[in-house]
Design a protein around this motif. Structure first.
Motif, PDB file in Angstrom:
ATOM      1  N   LEU A 137      10.356 -81.943 -28.659  1.00 44.62           N
ATOM      2  CA  LEU A 137      10.103 -83.216 -29.339  1.00 44.62           C
ATOM      3  C   LEU A 137      11.096 -84.283 -28.908  1.00 44.62           C
ATOM      4  N   LEU A 138      12.342 -83.881 -28.670  1.00 45.52           N
ATOM      5  CA  LEU A 138      13.354 -84.832 -28.199  1.00 45.52           C
ATOM      6  C   LEU A 138      12.996 -85.349 -26.809  1.00 45.52           C
ATOM      7  N   ILE A 139      12.581 -84.439 -25.920  1.00 42.89           N
ATOM      8  CA  ILE A 139      12.157 -84.854 -24.573  1.00 42.89           C
ATOM      9  C   ILE A 139      10.956 -85.793 -24.663  1.00 42.89           C
ATOM     10  N   TRP A 140       9.994 -85.430 -25.504  1.00 41.93           N
ATOM     11  CA  TRP A 140       8.804 -86.266 -25.661  1.00 41.93           C
ATOM     12  C   TRP A 140       9.149 -87.660 -26.181  1.00 41.93           C
ATOM     13  N   SER A 141      10.125 -87.739 -27.077  1.00 35.58           N
ATOM     14  CA  SER A 141      10.474 -89.054 -27.633  1.00 35.58           C
ATOM     15  C   SER A 141      10.930 -89.995 -26.523  1.00 35.58           C
ATOM     16  N   GLY A 142      11.733 -89.475 -25.581  1.00 39.01           N
ATOM     17  CA  GLY A 142      12.172 -90.308 -24.466  1.00 39.01           C
ATOM     18  C   GLY A 142      11.042 -90.668 -23.529  1.00 39.01           C
ATOM     19  N   GLU A 143      10.154 -89.695 -23.291  1.00 37.39           N
ATOM     20  CA  GLU A 143       9.017 -89.956 -22.401  1.00 37.39           C
ATOM     21  C   GLU A 143       8.065 -90.978 -23.014  1.00 37.39           C
ATOM     22  N   MET A 144       7.783 -90.848 -24.290  1.00 35.36           N
ATOM     23  CA  MET A 144       6.869 -91.778 -24.951  1.00 35.36           C
ATOM     24  C   MET A 144       7.454 -93.185 -24.952  1.00 35.36           C
ATOM     25  N   TRP A 145       8.758 -93.280 -25.137  1.00 35.08           N
ATOM     26  CA  TRP A 145       9.450 -94.565 -25.106  1.00 35.08           C
ATOM     27  C   TRP A 145       9.324 -95.206 -23.716  1.00 35.08           C
ATOM     28  N   ARG A 146       9.620 -94.425 -22.663  1.00 33.09           N
ATOM     29  CA  ARG A 146       9.627 -94.963 -21.299  1.00 33.09           C
ATOM     30  C   ARG A 146       8.236 -95.361 -20.827  1.00 33.09           C
ATOM     31  N   THR A 147       7.210 -94.643 -21.301  1.00 32.05           N
ATOM     32  CA  THR A 147       5.834 -94.882 -20.823  1.00 32.05           C
ATOM     33  C   THR A 147       5.010 -95.674 -21.835  1.00 32.05           C
ATOM     34  N   SER A 148       5.672 -96.382 -22.726  1.00 33.53           N
ATOM     35  CA  SER A 148       4.979 -97.103 -23.796  1.00 33.53           C
ATOM     36  C   SER A 148       4.109 -98.238 -23.281  1.00 33.53           C
ATOM     37  N   GLY A 149       4.441 -98.762 -22.125  1.00 33.82           N
ATOM     38  CA  GLY A 149       3.675 -99.884 -21.585  1.00 33.82           C
ATOM     39  C   GLY A 149       4.333-101.228 -21.797  1.00 33.82           C
ATOM     40  N   LEU A 150       5.499-101.261 -22.441  1.00 34.11           N
ATOM     41  CA  LEU A 150       6.235-102.512 -22.563  1.00 34.11           C
ATOM     42  C   LEU A 150       6.797-102.903 -21.200  1.00 34.11           C
ATOM     43  N   PRO A 151       7.067-104.181 -20.988  1.00 32.98           N
ATOM     44  CA  PRO A 151       7.594-104.623 -19.690  1.00 32.98           C
ATOM     45  C   PRO A 151       8.869-103.872 -19.314  1.00 32.98           C
ATOM     46  N   PRO A 152       9.021-103.483 -18.047  1.00 30.04           N
ATOM     47  CA  PRO A 152      10.214-102.744 -17.615  1.00 30.04           C
ATOM     48  C   PRO A 152      11.512-103.444 -17.971  1.00 30.04           C
ATOM     49  N   GLU A 153      11.509-104.787 -17.892  1.00 29.87           N
ATOM     50  CA  GLU A 153      12.743-105.511 -18.200  1.00 29.87           C
ATOM     51  C   GLU A 153      13.100-105.415 -19.680  1.00 29.87           C
ATOM     52  N   SER A 154      12.095-105.340 -20.552  1.00 24.84           N
ATOM     53  CA  SER A 154      12.354-105.182 -21.988  1.00 24.84           C
ATOM     54  C   SER A 154      12.926-103.798 -22.277  1.00 24.84           C
ATOM     55  N   LEU A 155      12.318-102.782 -21.670  1.00 28.82           N
ATOM     56  CA  LEU A 155      12.808-101.411 -21.870  1.00 28.82           C
ATOM     57  C   LEU A 155      14.222-101.255 -21.309  1.00 28.82           C
ATOM     58  N   ALA A 156      14.475-101.876 -20.154  1.00 28.95           N
ATOM     59  CA  ALA A 156      15.807-101.778 -19.548  1.00 28.95           C
ATOM     60  C   ALA A 156      16.857-102.429 -20.443  1.00 28.95           C
ATOM     61  N   ALA A 157      16.506-103.548 -21.062  1.00 30.74           N
ATOM     62  CA  ALA A 157      17.455-104.236 -21.936  1.00 30.74           C
ATOM     63  C   ALA A 157      17.782-103.407 -23.168  1.00 30.74           C
ATOM     64  N   ALA A 158      16.775-102.695 -23.673  1.00 27.92           N
ATOM     65  CA  ALA A 158      16.961-101.922 -24.904  1.00 27.92           C
ATOM     66  C   ALA A 158      17.448-100.499 -24.652  1.00 27.92           C
ATOM     67  N   GLN A 159      17.429-100.043 -23.387  1.00 25.82           N
ATOM     68  CA  GLN A 159      17.782 -98.650 -23.110  1.00 25.82           C
ATOM     69  C   GLN A 159      19.186 -98.255 -23.573  1.00 25.82           C
TER      70      GLN A 159
END
Length: 355
Positions: A137-159
């Motif tokens: 479930l922990l691995i999935w949480s990171g995968e679901m976050w990364r593949t959510s479809g939000l802009p890469p720059e938004s995900l990078a800022a929040a990572q």
């Protein structure tokens, strides 16, 4: 989706839809039958919950100017997988039998072993399988976050926020184990554990994630909102959890009455009790706290001491104080009226809940 903010029921529906679709891709219902128990355990664990963490993330997003796109619901829903992972591991460490009125994951897998008459220790199998489920479930949480479809720059800022949140949670789990091992605690040490283990990743960090995802960076007013509002709501949230762990109705909490007492949890409520109790009463608390065989009479004895020392009322008062200060901080934040109203509602719901 429209650009209008969704209501709480719609938000919950969107989160559950995103979770269901994601888990189906990971472990299809028609997959390997030997993996089916993992799928079933994950499904049932994810079926419950108040969805508070996704809600704080979503309203952080809205508060910083984000609009309703499907990707934000997916990103926010990934926090439920992190929460589920923490619950599975927490139940193993606490040797809890129930979670939301059903067998906890390690007990579920233990029962599977016993029913199947497999070799080896059923208890060991159950704990091992639950640890693996929690890791999954922990691995999935990171995968679901990364593949959510939000802009890469938004995900990078929040990572960095996302990474820090998960680190805080794991450190909080360790500090909780350490607190139990020490055998004595103070309100301050219990508060530290509560913040790292629950408060920050339940309120402050999900809110911060949403703000940064929409804003691209953490502006000073955002950080002030996260600490002034988020931290205080998180503390009040955990104080309510402490009270429910002792005085909660099992029909609503899904756990036996006084389960935290049997597990010997060194909560803020217990710390206040020991600080205010007479030497005789404190000795009784130390003797009964952590007894796995504690019966209803023992639970009632501890409840009475907690009440008579004033610790229960003091914690209730603290919840009110933290909530009031949090709402004052919220009033000062430059966010939309709708976001302020929703975050007010969430704060009240998180600190006055019965489950």
């Amino acid at each position: 989706m429209t650009t209008d903010a969704v209501g709480m029921d719609t938000l919950r529906t969107q989160v559950e839809r995103a979770l269901g679709e994601f888990v189906e891709r990971q472990l299809p219902a028609s997959g390997d039958p030997e993996l089916e128990p993992l799928r079933t355990a994950a499904d049932e664990l994810l079926a419950g919950g108040k969805r508070l963490r996704p809600a704080f993330c979503y309203w952080g997003w809205r508060g910083a100017g984000g609009t309703d796109v499907p990707a934000i619901f997916t990103a926010a829903a990934s926090l439920e997988l992190l929460q589920a992972s923490a619950l599975v591991h927490d139940d193993v460490m606490d040797k809890s039998d129930l979670r939301r009125g059903m067998p906890s994951a390690h007990r579920r897998f233990q029962a599977l072993h016993e029913k199947s008459a497999w070799y080896g220790s059923a208890e060991q199998f159950g704990e091992g399988a639950a640890i693996l489920l929690g890791n999954l479930l922990l691995i999935w949480s990171g995968e679901m976050w990364r593949t959510s479809g939000l802009p890469p720059e938004s995900l990078a800022a929040a990572q960095p926020v996302h990474d820090h949140m998960r680190t805080e949670l794991m450190c909080g789990q360790y500090l909780d184990l350490l607190e139990q091992a020490h055998g004595e605690n103070t309100f301050e040490s219990a508060l530290r554990v509560a913040l790292f283990k629950s408060g920050k990743y339940s309120v402050e960090q999900p809110l911060r994630l949403g703000l940064v995802l929409a804003g691209g960076k953490l502006a000073p007013w955002m950080d002030e909102l996260c600490t002034g509002y988020g931290t205080r709501v998180g503390i009040a949230f955990q104080l309510r959890d402490d009270i429910l762990g002792v005085f909660g109705d099992p029909a609503q909490t899904g756990k036996p009455a006084g389960d935290d007492l049997r597990e010997g949890k060194r909560t803020m409520l217990v710390a206040r009790t020991l600080a205010a109790a007479s030497s005789g009463a404190a000795q009784t608390v130390r003797r009964l706290l952590g007894d796995p065989g504690l019966d209803e009479r023992g639970v009632e004895t501890l409840r009475q001491i907690i009440d008579e020392t004033g610790a229960l009322q003091e914690c209730e008062d603290l919840i009110g104080d933290y909530l009031g200060d949090a709402l004052s901080a919220l009033d000062e934040a430059p966010i939309t009226v709708e976001a302020r109203a929703a975050l007010t509602e969430l704060a009240i719901a998180a600190t006055s809940r019965k489950t």
